[in-house]
Write an enzyme that holds these catalytic residues in place. Sequence first.
Site, mmCIF file in Angstrom:
data_model
loop_
_atom_site.group_PDB
_atom_site.id
_atom_site.type_symbol
_atom_site.label_atom_id
_atom_site.label_comp_id
_atom_site.label_asym_id
_atom_site.label_seq_id
_atom_site.Cartn_x
_atom_site.Cartn_y
_atom_site.Cartn_z
ATOM 1 N N CYS A 76 0.832 -1.212 0.000
ATOM 2 C CA CYS A 76 0.000 0.000 0.000
ATOM 3 C C CYS A 76 0.865 1.260 0.000
ATOM 4 C CB CYS A 76 -0.920 -0.007 1.219
ATOM 5 S SG CYS A 76 -1.949 1.470 1.300
ATOM 6 N N CYS A 134 -0.650 4.171 2.052
ATOM 7 C CA CYS A 134 -0.507 4.005 3.506
ATOM 8 C C CYS A 134 0.946 4.238 3.930
ATOM 9 C CB CYS A 134 -0.869 2.596 3.962
ATOM 10 S SG CYS A 134 -2.280 1.869 3.155
ATOM 11 N N ASP A 135 1.886 3.620 3.198
ATOM 12 C CA ASP A 135 3.263 3.554 3.697
ATOM 13 C C ASP A 135 4.273 4.410 2.927
ATOM 14 O OD1 ASP A 135 2.423 1.738 5.627
ATOM 15 O OD2 ASP A 135 2.577 0.063 4.223
#
Length: 312
Positions: free
Chosen positions: A134, A137-138
């Site tokens: 992701c 997200c990261d």
Amino acid sequence: MHTDYDLVIIGAGPAGLTAGIYAGRAQLKTLLLEKAAPGGQILVSDWIENYPGFPEGISGADLMMKMAEQVKRFGIAIESNEVISVDLSGQIKKLTLSDRTATTKAIIIATGASPKKLGVPGEDEFYGKGVSTCATCDGPFFRDSVVVAVGGGDSAVQETIFLTRFAKKVYLIHRRDQLRATRILQERAFANDKIEFVWDSVVTRINGSEAGVQGVTVKNVKTGRTSDLSADGCFMWVGITPNTAFVKDAVQLDAGGFVVVNAKMETSTPGVYAAGDVRNTPLRQVATAVGDSAIAATEAAKYIENLEAGHS
Ligand code: NAP
């Protein structure tokens, strides 16, 4: 015939949410279930520019929020719950949820798919410690870092481009010398000087220490030579696996585990429909998921009406 619900929709990604809108407008007593956050895989998509109606594009999270609002407007609540098992053999479909059992006349399977794993040493060990699927997200954790990305499809190329907002360099490792991704994404990636392509190569190991990922071992599939690349993160987009384990004995699946449906989105079991990424479809997009579900929910409504009239 008494059942708790007319229709149970399993999954609240673009397919499930669209089915919810149609079911609400058809005034079906509907249960819309989602085991994680409503929105599905598209939640982690930074920017969607091929869904009509948003000429400037829209983030996956915003689009899903709007769809969820639209579902609620038609009186359908999204329940956080998981289907553990199903008995779909009779006219009354039985579901075991995490906290109760429920009966329904019809079901739409809209459980989507999950990212596939590479299956190499270090992948599980460093998951969340530099290994990720992701970018939204990261990605921000890798500001000014060097990262690797694996895959050659739309996901890998689109997310690699997104990663270059943060990382100073991204190695895109692909097992062939041609990308699978759509042309416009390829052109953007080729024009991005933060991306270095590593062709004809596979990751055989993710290396690191307690602190997390430190690099990957790469094997050139043409020469057989292996080499180590230093990197702080390893992102993987090597395809998807359908979320169909809970219905594997209840409806026909294809060799890849996707639900087999006909043009009406009917599965092999009467009263059970499938829509979106979970089904055997040639194209997995928000637009196709939405179209599938419009058909599935409309057909389900007809099926329920016939059942109640005693015609099924
Ligand atoms: P995908 O299209 O199946 O691509 C998977 C990629 O991973 C392929 O390039 C494949 O290589 C590679 N791969 C598979 N197994 C591998 C392994 N074990 N080791 C190394 N590489 C491996 O999956 P996706 O990119 O996640 O896309 C899934 C679906 O969502 C597609 O239908 C896609 O079009 C859609 N999608 C669309 C958009 C968009 O429209 N912007 C964005 C994201 C996803 P090969 O090419 O050699 O097979």
